[in-house]
Design a protein around this motif. Structure first.
Motif, PDB file in Angstrom:
ATOM      1  N   LEU A  78       0.937  -1.279  -0.072  1.00 18.09           N
ATOM      2  CA  LEU A  78       0.107  -0.086   0.104  1.00 18.09           C
ATOM      3  C   LEU A  78       1.016   1.336  -0.039  1.00 18.09           C
ATOM      4  O   LEU A  78       1.795   1.276   0.602  1.00 18.09           O
ATOM      5  CB  LEU A  78      -0.920  -0.123   1.235  1.00 18.09           C
ATOM      6  N   HIS A  79       0.581   1.967  -0.813  1.00 16.49           N
ATOM      7  CA  HIS A  79       1.198   3.646  -0.791  1.00 16.49           C
ATOM      8  C   HIS A  79       0.883   4.373   0.410  1.00 16.49           C
ATOM      9  O   HIS A  79      -0.349   5.045   0.238  1.00 16.49           O
ATOM     10  CB  HIS A  79       0.818   4.308  -2.329  1.00 16.49           C
ATOM     11  N   ALA A  80       1.297   3.958   1.617  1.00 16.89           N
ATOM     12  CA  ALA A  80       0.841   4.398   2.776  1.00 16.89           C
ATOM     13  C   ALA A  80       1.860   4.528   3.824  1.00 16.89           C
ATOM     14  O   ALA A  80       2.933   3.900   3.580  1.00 16.89           O
ATOM     15  CB  ALA A  80      -0.038   3.681   3.366  1.00 16.89           C
ATOM     16  N   SER A  81       1.877   5.684   4.783  1.00 15.07           N
ATOM     17  CA  SER A  81       2.876   5.583   5.819  1.00 15.07           C
ATOM     18  C   SER A  81       2.249   4.991   7.146  1.00 15.07           C
ATOM     19  O   SER A  81       1.104   4.900   7.217  1.00 15.07           O
ATOM     20  CB  SER A  81       3.080   7.059   6.107  1.00 15.07           C
ATOM     21  N   ALA A  82       3.156   4.522   8.025  1.00 14.97           N
ATOM     22  CA  ALA A  82       2.738   3.977   8.963  1.00 14.97           C
ATOM     23  C   ALA A  82       3.624   3.895  10.233  1.00 14.97           C
ATOM     24  O   ALA A  82       4.830   4.453  10.026  1.00 14.97           O
ATOM     25  CB  ALA A  82       2.574   2.145   8.822  1.00 14.97           C
ATOM     26  N   ALA A  83       2.869   4.020  11.528  1.00 18.47           N
ATOM     27  CA  ALA A  83       3.757   4.101  12.649  1.00 18.47           C
ATOM     28  C   ALA A  83       2.938   3.299  13.730  1.00 18.47           C
ATOM     29  O   ALA A  83       1.941   3.001  13.704  1.00 18.47           O
ATOM     30  CB  ALA A  83       3.521   5.633  13.116  1.00 18.47           C
ATOM     31  N   GLU A  84       3.876   2.975  14.510  1.00 21.82           N
ATOM     32  CA  GLU A  84       3.271   1.896  15.658  1.00 21.82           C
ATOM     33  C   GLU A  84       3.423   2.440  17.082  1.00 21.82           C
ATOM     34  O   GLU A  84       4.454   3.066  17.502  1.00 21.82           O
ATOM     35  CB  GLU A  84       4.157   0.723  15.639  1.00 21.82           C
ATOM     36  N   LYS A  85       2.564   1.886  17.968  1.00 19.63           N
ATOM     37  CA  LYS A  85       2.516   2.345  19.307  1.00 19.63           C
ATOM     38  C   LYS A  85       1.893   1.254  19.936  1.00 19.63           C
ATOM     39  O   LYS A  85       0.729   0.847  19.669  1.00 19.63           O
ATOM     40  CB  LYS A  85       1.723   3.595  19.692  1.00 19.63           C
ATOM     41  N   GLY A  86       2.413   0.913  21.018  1.00 14.09           N
ATOM     42  CA  GLY A  86       1.730  -0.148  21.874  1.00 14.09           C
ATOM     43  C   GLY A  86       1.540  -1.519  21.290  1.00 14.09           C
ATOM     44  O   GLY A  86       0.414  -2.373  21.393  1.00 14.09           O
ATOM     45  N   GLY A  87       2.232  -1.998  20.082  1.00 13.69           N
ATOM     46  CA  GLY A  87       1.947  -3.176  19.390  1.00 13.69           C
ATOM     47  C   GLY A  87       0.953  -3.039  18.352  1.00 13.69           C
ATOM     48  O   GLY A  87       0.529  -4.061  17.587  1.00 13.69           O
ATOM     49  N   LYS A  88       0.468  -1.854  18.143  1.00 14.86           N
ATOM     50  CA  LYS A  88      -0.653  -1.752  16.930  1.00 14.86           C
ATOM     51  C   LYS A  88      -0.238  -0.449  16.126  1.00 14.86           C
ATOM     52  O   LYS A  88       0.568   0.423  16.564  1.00 14.86           O
ATOM     53  CB  LYS A  88      -2.191  -1.416  17.676  1.00 14.86           C
ATOM     54  N   ALA A  89      -0.824  -0.476  14.674  1.00 16.68           N
ATOM     55  CA  ALA A  89      -0.291   0.356  13.843  1.00 16.68           C
ATOM     56  C   ALA A  89      -1.479   1.453  13.408  1.00 16.68           C
ATOM     57  O   ALA A  89      -2.624   1.083  13.034  1.00 16.68           O
ATOM     58  CB  ALA A  89       0.231  -0.135  12.874  1.00 16.68           C
ATOM     59  N   VAL A  90      -1.124   2.719  13.131  1.00 18.54           N
ATOM     60  CA  VAL A  90      -1.809   3.705  12.577  1.00 18.54           C
ATOM     61  C   VAL A  90      -1.348   3.634  11.126  1.00 18.54           C
ATOM     62  O   VAL A  90      -0.158   3.534  10.802  1.00 18.54           O
ATOM     63  CB  VAL A  90      -1.833   4.953  13.068  1.00 18.54           C
ATOM     64  N   LEU A  91      -2.299   3.590   9.959  1.00 20.27           N
ATOM     65  CA  LEU A  91      -1.905   3.514   8.585  1.00 20.27           C
ATOM     66  C   LEU A  91      -2.449   4.820   8.023  1.00 20.27           C
ATOM     67  O   LEU A  91      -3.749   5.301   8.229  1.00 20.27           O
ATOM     68  CB  LEU A  91      -2.654   2.477   7.739  1.00 20.27           C
ATOM     69  N   MET A  92      -1.510   5.734   7.285  1.00 19.54           N
ATOM     70  CA  MET A  92      -1.881   6.827   6.645  1.00 19.54           C
ATOM     71  C   MET A  92      -1.788   6.813   5.090  1.00 19.54           C
ATOM     72  O   MET A  92      -0.617   6.648   4.655  1.00 19.54           O
ATOM     73  CB  MET A  92      -1.296   7.917   7.313  1.00 19.54           C
ATOM     74  N   THR A  93      -2.921   7.165   4.470  1.00 23.17           N
ATOM     75  CA  THR A  93      -2.780   7.079   2.996  1.00 23.17           C
ATOM     76  C   THR A  93      -3.545   8.203   2.229  1.00 23.17           C
ATOM     77  O   THR A  93      -4.079   8.994   3.020  1.00 23.17           O
ATOM     78  CB  THR A  93      -3.365   5.707   2.676  1.00 23.17           C
ATOM     79  N   GLY A  94      -3.453   8.466   1.180  1.00 28.64           N
ATOM     80  CA  GLY A  94      -4.120   9.438   0.444  1.00 28.64           C
ATOM     81  C   GLY A  94      -3.224  10.019  -0.585  1.00 28.64           C
ATOM     82  O   GLY A  94      -1.929   9.474  -1.011  1.00 28.64           O
ATOM     83  N   ALA A  95      -3.616  11.183  -1.391  1.00 26.65           N
ATOM     84  CA  ALA A  95      -2.957  11.670  -2.661  1.00 26.65           C
ATOM     85  C   ALA A  95      -1.580  12.207  -2.260  1.00 26.65           C
ATOM     86  O   ALA A  95      -1.357  12.631  -1.024  1.00 26.65           O
ATOM     87  CB  ALA A  95      -3.838  12.723  -3.321  1.00 26.65           C
ATOM     88  N   SER A  96      -0.760  12.306  -3.087  1.00 20.92           N
ATOM     89  CA  SER A  96       0.245  12.925  -3.114  1.00 20.92           C
ATOM     90  C   SER A  96       0.245  14.292  -2.631  1.00 20.92           C
ATOM     91  O   SER A  96      -0.809  15.053  -3.204  1.00 20.92           O
ATOM     92  CB  SER A  96       1.284  12.963  -4.460  1.00 20.92           C
ATOM     93  N   GLY A  97       0.984  14.650  -1.502  1.00 20.91           N
ATOM     94  CA  GLY A  97       0.930  15.930  -0.812  1.00 20.91           C
ATOM     95  C   GLY A  97      -0.201  15.997   0.128  1.00 20.91           C
ATOM     96  O   GLY A  97      -0.269  17.066   0.682  1.00 20.91           O
ATOM     97  N   ALA A  98      -0.894  15.058   0.621  1.00 23.13           N
ATOM     98  CA  ALA A  98      -1.747  14.868   1.772  1.00 23.13           C
ATOM     99  C   ALA A  98      -0.949  15.160   2.974  1.00 23.13           C
ATOM    100  O   ALA A  98      -1.759  15.338   3.862  1.00 23.13           O
ATOM    101  CB  ALA A  98      -2.438  13.630   1.529  1.00 23.13           C
ATOM    102  N   GLY A  99       0.303  14.606   3.055  1.00 26.40           N
ATOM    103  CA  GLY A  99       1.041  14.752   4.107  1.00 26.40           C
ATOM    104  C   GLY A  99       1.375  13.501   5.101  1.00 26.40           C
ATOM    105  O   GLY A  99       1.976  13.625   6.154  1.00 26.40           O
TER     106      GLY A  99
END
Lengths: 93, 286
Positions: free
Chosen positions: B101-122
């Motif tokens: 997936l063209h997405a960024s991800a970060a983990e805390k407490g053994g679980k992850a948040v995924l962030m995706t969206g158009a280029s420039g979404a941040g």
């Protein structure tokens, strides 16, 4: 002109996942994913019993669903079948 | 190739060959601490357009196991960027073990948040900022979903900071984590940043995805629910290998959409975005 008869793949040819308001269909024969709304999944399930034209299919659907009496139903069903034919999920044998 | 550098990013091994020493030295310095790989999954090649172009106005062609036939050569000064693009290209065109997936991800407490969206979404900037504020950065560009387990694998390559995002990190993190500032690239000014030690040390640890966000920059702060059908469609668009994976990809993606709460967030500035992410994270954990 006789009404067209349609055929669909058997149910095992499809992987179906129900999301909130739509149904995802992975069509194994083509490898394509389809996102459909009712009554497309119901039509495909009814057509899996065997080839049928719109009138026959409507009879099958009426067994399971309460449509009431509406003269437009068969025309609406024909339109949905034509859409499914365009998508490659049903075809004319 | 004359020169070679090998590294592992998350579950993927790369071999990068080059006609020139310089880009590989820069890569090795920036990827300091990443494990080497004995059996690379992908090979990237940086080569001269013509033999004499190694020396005269050197320009870098990007090749490898998977290539874009009409890719334009890049200036040698942008060799680091070429190597990064080459690695991305192998992943985008050749990755078959994971749903990419063209997405960024970060983990805390053994679980992850995924962030995706158009280029420039941040999504890239937000994940990198989270990575400096108590989260583990899993990747700013690609997220890898294991089709068997549904777990998310990290792919913490260098963070590619662009334009205004560069200043958010300069002076805040150890200067040795930065690459050179690359001006006049097709995406403006780019500066690469090595993820912090925690991101590198734990990059082999997959986690459960717990929250999916579609951030959008440049609007008043807002949080909106999204229909599962729309989420599914947008994720197929955000995946480079969904079609190639066939039914395995369908199962992985539909399961992700069914099980992970999703929100669209609008934000006017990064601090607001980070506050929204933390707020939604807390709510989703309740």
């Amino acid at each position: 002109m006789p009404a067209p008869v349609y055929r669909a793949d058997p149910e095992k040819a499809r992987r179906i996942v129900q999301l909130d308001s739509v149904t995802l269909i992975f069509h194994r024969a083509s490898g394509l994913t389809h996102i459909v709304a009712p009554p497309a999944p119901e039509i495909l399930a009814a057509l899996a019993e065997g080839d049928a034209d719109a009138a026959t299919l409507l009879d099958r659907l009426k067994r399971d669903f309460d449509f009431g009496e509406d003269e437009e139903l068969e025309a609406a069903l024909s339109a949905r079948l034509a859409e499914l034919e365009t998508a490659g999920l049903v075809w004319r044998p | 190739m004359r020169h070679e550098f090998r590294l592992t990013v998350g579950p993927v091994g790369f071999r990068i060959g080059s006609d020139w020493r310089e880009p590989l030295d820069r890569l090795a310095a920036l990827y300091d601490g990443y494990p080497e790989t004995a059996l690379p999954d992908f090979t990237v090649r940086l080569f001269a357009q013509r033999p004499w172009r190694r020396f005269i106005r050197p320009s870098v062609m990007i090749g490898g196991d998977y290539m874009l036939p009409d890719a334009a050569p890049m200036a040698l000064a942008h060799g680091l960027l070429a190597a990064e693009m080459g690695m991305n290209l192998q992943m985008a065109l050749g990755q078959r073990r994971y749903l990419l997936l063209h997405a960024s991800a970060a983990e805390k407490g053994g679980k992850a948040v995924l962030m995706t969206g158009a280029s420039g979404a941040g999504k890239s900037t937000l994940s990198a900022l989270l990575g400096e504020r108590g989260w583990r950065l899993m990747g700013d560009e690609f997220a890898l979903v294991d089709c068997e387990t549904g777990l998310l694998h990290a792919f913490p390559r260098l963070v590619s900071l662009k334009n205004e995002a560069i200043a958010l990190f300069e002076g805040q993190v150890d200067a040795r984590r930065f690459g050179p500032k690359l001006s006049d690239t097709p995406k403006g000014t780019i500066r690469h940043m090595r993820p912090n030690d925690e991101a590198v040390a734990h990059m082999a640890e997959p986690v459960k995805p717990a929250l999916l966000l579609f951030p959008r920059f440049g609007h008043e702060a807002a949080v909106r629910p999204m229909g599962a059908g729309e989420v599914f469609v947008r994720l197929t668009q955000a995946s480079t290998n969904y079609v190639a994976l066939g039914e395995a990809g369908f199962d992985a993606l539909s399961s992700l959409v069914k099980t992970v709460p999703t929100r669209a967030i609008d934000y006017p500035d990064t601090e607001t975005a980070l506050r929204l992410v933390e707020q939604l994270w807390t709510e989703s954990s309740l």
